[in-house]
Motif scaffolding. Structure first.
Motif, PDB file in Angstrom:
ATOM      1  N   ALA A 165      19.218   7.004  -3.677  1.00 10.83           N
ATOM      2  CA  ALA A 165      18.039   6.308  -4.212  1.00 10.83           C
ATOM      3  C   ALA A 165      17.619   5.186  -3.272  1.00 10.83           C
ATOM      4  CB  ALA A 165      18.349   5.738  -5.598  1.00 10.83           C
ATOM      5  N   LEU A 166      16.360   4.783  -3.376  1.00 16.05           N
ATOM      6  CA  LEU A 166      15.801   3.722  -2.544  1.00 16.05           C
ATOM      7  C   LEU A 166      15.296   2.577  -3.420  1.00 16.05           C
ATOM      8  CD1 LEU A 166      13.678   5.924  -0.094  1.00 16.05           C
ATOM      9  CD2 LEU A 166      15.922   4.885   0.360  1.00 16.05           C
ATOM     10  N   PRO A 167      15.332   1.346  -2.918  1.00 16.39           N
ATOM     11  CA  PRO A 167      14.767   0.226  -3.678  1.00 16.39           C
ATOM     12  C   PRO A 167      13.302   0.481  -4.025  1.00 16.39           C
ATOM     13  CG  PRO A 167      16.010  -0.571  -1.782  1.00 16.39           C
ATOM     14  CD  PRO A 167      15.907   0.912  -1.625  1.00 16.39           C
ATOM     15  N   GLY A 168      12.929   0.167  -5.240  1.00 10.47           N
ATOM     16  CA  GLY A 168      11.557   0.387  -5.693  1.00 10.47           C
ATOM     17  C   GLY A 168      11.338   1.713  -6.371  1.00 10.47           C
ATOM     18  N   ASP A 169      12.342   2.600  -6.336  1.00 16.83           N
ATOM     19  CA  ASP A 169      12.222   3.902  -6.995  1.00 16.83           C
ATOM     20  C   ASP A 169      12.085   3.749  -8.514  1.00 16.83           C
ATOM     21  OD1 ASP A 169      12.432   5.382  -4.698  1.00 16.83           O
ATOM     22  OD2 ASP A 169      14.515   5.978  -4.999  1.00 16.83           O
ATOM     23  N   LEU A 170      11.473   4.754  -9.124  1.00 12.50           N
ATOM     24  CA  LEU A 170      11.461   4.882 -10.577  1.00 12.50           C
ATOM     25  C   LEU A 170      12.659   5.717 -11.006  1.00 12.50           C
ATOM     26  CD1 LEU A 170       7.675   5.743 -11.133  1.00 12.50           C
ATOM     27  CD2 LEU A 170       8.775   3.485 -11.205  1.00 12.50           C
ATOM     28  N   LEU A 171      13.220   5.407 -12.167  1.00 11.02           N
ATOM     29  CA  LEU A 171      14.322   6.175 -12.732  1.00 11.02           C
ATOM     30  C   LEU A 171      13.764   7.091 -13.813  1.00 11.02           C
ATOM     31  CD1 LEU A 171      17.352   6.814 -13.055  1.00 11.02           C
ATOM     32  CD2 LEU A 171      17.504   4.853 -14.609  1.00 11.02           C
ATOM     33  N   VAL A 172      14.003   8.385 -13.663  1.00  8.33           N
ATOM     34  CA  VAL A 172      13.419   9.402 -14.531  1.00  8.33           C
ATOM     35  C   VAL A 172      14.543  10.209 -15.179  1.00  8.33           C
ATOM     36  CG1 VAL A 172      11.824  11.376 -14.630  1.00  8.33           C
ATOM     37  CG2 VAL A 172      11.461   9.556 -12.935  1.00  8.33           C
ATOM     38  N   MET A 173      14.335  10.637 -16.428  1.00  6.99           N
ATOM     39  CA  MET A 173      15.278  11.546 -17.076  1.00  6.99           C
ATOM     40  C   MET A 173      14.526  12.692 -17.734  1.00  6.99           C
ATOM     41  SD  MET A 173      16.429   9.608 -20.611  1.00  6.99           S
ATOM     42  CE  MET A 173      17.353  11.042 -21.176  1.00  6.99           C
ATOM     43  N   THR A 174      15.225  13.809 -17.932  1.00  7.78           N
ATOM     44  CA  THR A 174      14.619  14.977 -18.571  1.00  7.78           C
ATOM     45  C   THR A 174      15.287  15.268 -19.922  1.00  7.78           C
ATOM     46  OG1 THR A 174      16.153  16.548 -17.531  1.00  7.78           O
ATOM     47  CG2 THR A 174      14.143  15.984 -16.302  1.00  7.78           C
ATOM     48  N   ARG A 175      14.650  16.116 -20.703  1.00 17.99           N
ATOM     49  CA  ARG A 175      15.138  16.642 -21.988  1.00 17.99           C
ATOM     50  C   ARG A 175      15.429  15.545 -22.991  1.00 17.99           C
ATOM     51  NH1 ARG A 175      15.688  22.218 -21.336  1.00 17.99           N
ATOM     52  NH2 ARG A 175      15.904  22.837 -19.158  1.00 17.99           N
ATOM     53  N   SER A 176      16.692  15.294 -23.334  1.00 15.94           N
ATOM     54  CA  SER A 176      17.022  14.297 -24.360  1.00 15.94           C
ATOM     55  C   SER A 176      18.433  13.792 -24.169  1.00 15.94           C
ATOM     56  CB  SER A 176      16.903  14.903 -25.767  1.00 15.94           C
ATOM     57  OG  SER A 176      17.381  13.997 -26.747  1.00 15.94           O
ATOM     58  N   ALA A 177      18.610  12.502 -24.234  1.00 14.94           N
ATOM     59  CA  ALA A 177      19.958  11.937 -24.211  1.00 14.94           C
ATOM     60  C   ALA A 177      20.772  12.543 -25.356  1.00 14.94           C
ATOM     61  CB  ALA A 177      19.896  10.422 -24.358  1.00 14.94           C
ATOM     62  N   GLY A 178      22.024  12.863 -25.080  1.00 21.85           N
ATOM     63  CA  GLY A 178      22.906  13.392 -26.119  1.00 21.85           C
ATOM     64  C   GLY A 178      22.680  14.836 -26.485  1.00 21.85           C
ATOM     65  N   ILE A 179      21.906  15.577 -25.708  1.00 19.03           N
ATOM     66  CA  ILE A 179      21.555  16.943 -26.105  1.00 19.03           C
ATOM     67  C   ILE A 179      22.768  17.861 -26.145  1.00 19.03           C
ATOM     68  CG2 ILE A 179      20.931  17.633 -23.737  1.00 19.03           C
ATOM     69  CD1 ILE A 179      18.707  19.371 -25.007  1.00 19.03           C
ATOM     70  N   HIS A 276      23.472  11.671 -37.960  1.00 18.28           N
ATOM     71  CA  HIS A 276      24.341  12.205 -39.009  1.00 18.28           C
ATOM     72  C   HIS A 276      25.812  12.133 -38.600  1.00 18.28           C
ATOM     73  CE1 HIS A 276      25.974  14.729 -42.129  1.00 18.28           C
ATOM     74  NE2 HIS A 276      26.334  15.646 -41.255  1.00 18.28           N
ATOM     75  N   ALA A 277      26.089  12.408 -37.307  1.00 19.80           N
ATOM     76  CA  ALA A 277      27.471  12.419 -36.817  1.00 19.80           C
ATOM     77  C   ALA A 277      27.948  11.032 -36.386  1.00 19.80           C
ATOM     78  CB  ALA A 277      27.591  13.380 -35.639  1.00 19.80           C
ATOM     79  N   GLU A 278      27.062  10.045 -36.465  1.00 20.84           N
ATOM     80  CA  GLU A 278      27.388   8.664 -36.094  1.00 20.84           C
ATOM     81  C   GLU A 278      27.814   8.568 -34.630  1.00 20.84           C
ATOM     82  OE1 GLU A 278      30.292   7.277 -38.868  1.00 20.84           O
ATOM     83  OE2 GLU A 278      28.923   7.372 -40.572  1.00 20.84           O
ATOM     84  N   ILE A 279      27.001   9.161 -33.751  1.00 19.25           N
ATOM     85  CA  ILE A 279      27.257   9.175 -32.312  1.00 19.25           C
ATOM     86  C   ILE A 279      26.099   8.515 -31.592  1.00 19.25           C
ATOM     87  CG2 ILE A 279      27.457  10.678 -30.284  1.00 19.25           C
ATOM     88  CD1 ILE A 279      29.012  12.634 -31.969  1.00 19.25           C
ATOM     89  N   ASP A 280      26.407   7.692 -30.604  1.00 23.32           N
ATOM     90  CA  ASP A 280      25.390   7.015 -29.799  1.00 23.32           C
ATOM     91  C   ASP A 280      24.923   7.960 -28.690  1.00 23.32           C
ATOM     92  OD1 ASP A 280      23.863   5.420 -28.124  1.00 23.32           O
ATOM     93  OD2 ASP A 280      25.283   3.745 -28.108  1.00 23.32           O
TER      94      ASP A 280
END
Length: 357
Positions: A165-179, A276-280
């Motif tokens: 990664a380089l300074p100034g970059d954007l941080l991107v994610m796909t789909r869904s956390a915890g999928i 429901h499962a009490e998971i972060d």
């Protein structure tokens, strides 16, 4: 009910072994590999190195057979997890290797189903299994059934790692956390999900495992452009989760990663199961989530290519050279993430195994 085990009441006075793994392993990795471009780490199951004029990436993933998941799904998830790790460099896949060790209770149908699915997934990826060992282990037990390794290699191909990664970059994610955690719970605890969230919901959620791959996103990133002008780094969040994935990228790059939890992708379906499962969702298993950094000027190009695959994405952070490590926010306010970990999912999966025995 979602099953529990005695593990849920483990002694909290000392860190569990899983939290000591990195310290135990990091100085015991053999002789330094010539041409190593990305140092191995316990939560970074992909290595990148030069081989003559070419670059190569090697990635590993486990085969795990849980109740409700079965042998075919286990094969699919293991192959795609390994392949996704290698493909996250931008290098073309070349081959797979499979090491399978099954308990005596395994049937011929189990083994046939497993290898049929390995063959199918490898064929879809356009690669073959270059090496394999398949044995019946008299002392073996599930869920652990072996390991899949993927090799990607190419000469003259642009490539990235988790640390480019380089300074100034954007941080991107796909789909869904915890999928990944949600998909496993939907299969392992299908009756509980149906009773508490509805039968129709449970039927749809049982198909979520089909999304636990980042191969399409890696292809989209290649089309958008790999390198310092567009996609500068990629990393699969994997079983370690989104937070650990961000920490891995920050450590590998020597830069600062700031993210906002409130802007993190979290689908309604995943949110319902994990609540429901009490998971972060921030700290639980997230195979299927690709973390990318890109130049701000290339955001629209990357979004377009990801949209073409039908995979959702979100910009939820930035990269800076003004600090090192990770800074977390929640809707713009500082968020303390030190020590956050997921002890709940392992308990649920262990409980399901105990109920089956």
């Amino acid at each position: 009910m979602i099953p529990e085990t005695e593990l849920a009441r483990e002694d909290q006075s000392a860190p569990p072994l899983r939290e000591r793994i990195e310290e135990i392993v990091k100085h015991r990795l053999g002789a330094p590999a010539a041409g190593l471009l990305l140092s191995p780490a316990p939560q970074l199951p992909v290595g990148v190195l030069t081989v003559g004029p070419a670059q190569a990436a090697v990635s590993t993933a486990r085969f795990r057979v849980y109740p409700g998941v079965g042998w075919e799904r286990c094969a699919r998830l293991g192959v795609l997890a390994a392949a996704s790790g290698a493909a996250a460099t931008g290098l073309p896949l070349q081959c797979l290797a499979v090491s399978l060790s099954v308990p005596p209770s395994t049937t011929e149908k189990n083994l046939t189903d497993f290898w049929r699915r390995v063959h199918r997934e490898a064929t879809k990826l356009g690669v073959g299994v270059a090496a394999n060992t398949t044995v019946v282990d008299p002392f073996g037990s599930l869920p652990d059934a072996g390991v899949c390794t993927a090799l990607a290699m190419g000469e003259g191909f642009p490539f990235v790692t988790a640390g480019t990664a380089l300074p100034g970059d954007l941080l991107v994610m796909t789909r869904s956390a915890g999928i990944e955690a949600a998909a496993l719970i939907a299969l392992v605890c299908e009756q509980d999900i149906a009773e508490n969230l509805g039968e129709g919901f449970a039927e749809d959620a049982a198909q979520m495992y089909r999304s636990l791959s980042t191969m399409m996103e890696c292809g989209a990133a290649r089309r958008a452009g790999i390198g310092p002008q567009c996609v500068t780094a990629m990393h699969n969040a994997g079983a370690a989760g989104v937070l650990r994935g961000i920490q891995t990228m920050a450590r590998a790059s020597g830069l600062g990663f700031e993210f906002d939890r409130g802007q993190m992708l979290l689908t309604d379906e995943v949110d319902a199961i994990l609540t429901h499962a009490e998971i972060d969702p921030l700290v639980t298993a997230s195979q299927g989530v690709l973390l990318l950094t890109c130049r701000p000027s290339a955001e629209s190009r990357l979004r377009y290519e990801l949209d073409q695959t039908g995979v959702g994405c979100a910009v939820f952070g930035r990269v800076s050279d003004e600090f090192e490590g990770v800074r977390a926010l929640n809707e713009g306010r500082a968020l303390d993430v030190d020590g956050l970990t997921d002890r709940r999912l392992p308990h649920i999966l262990a409980g399901a195994l105990r109920e089956q025995q």
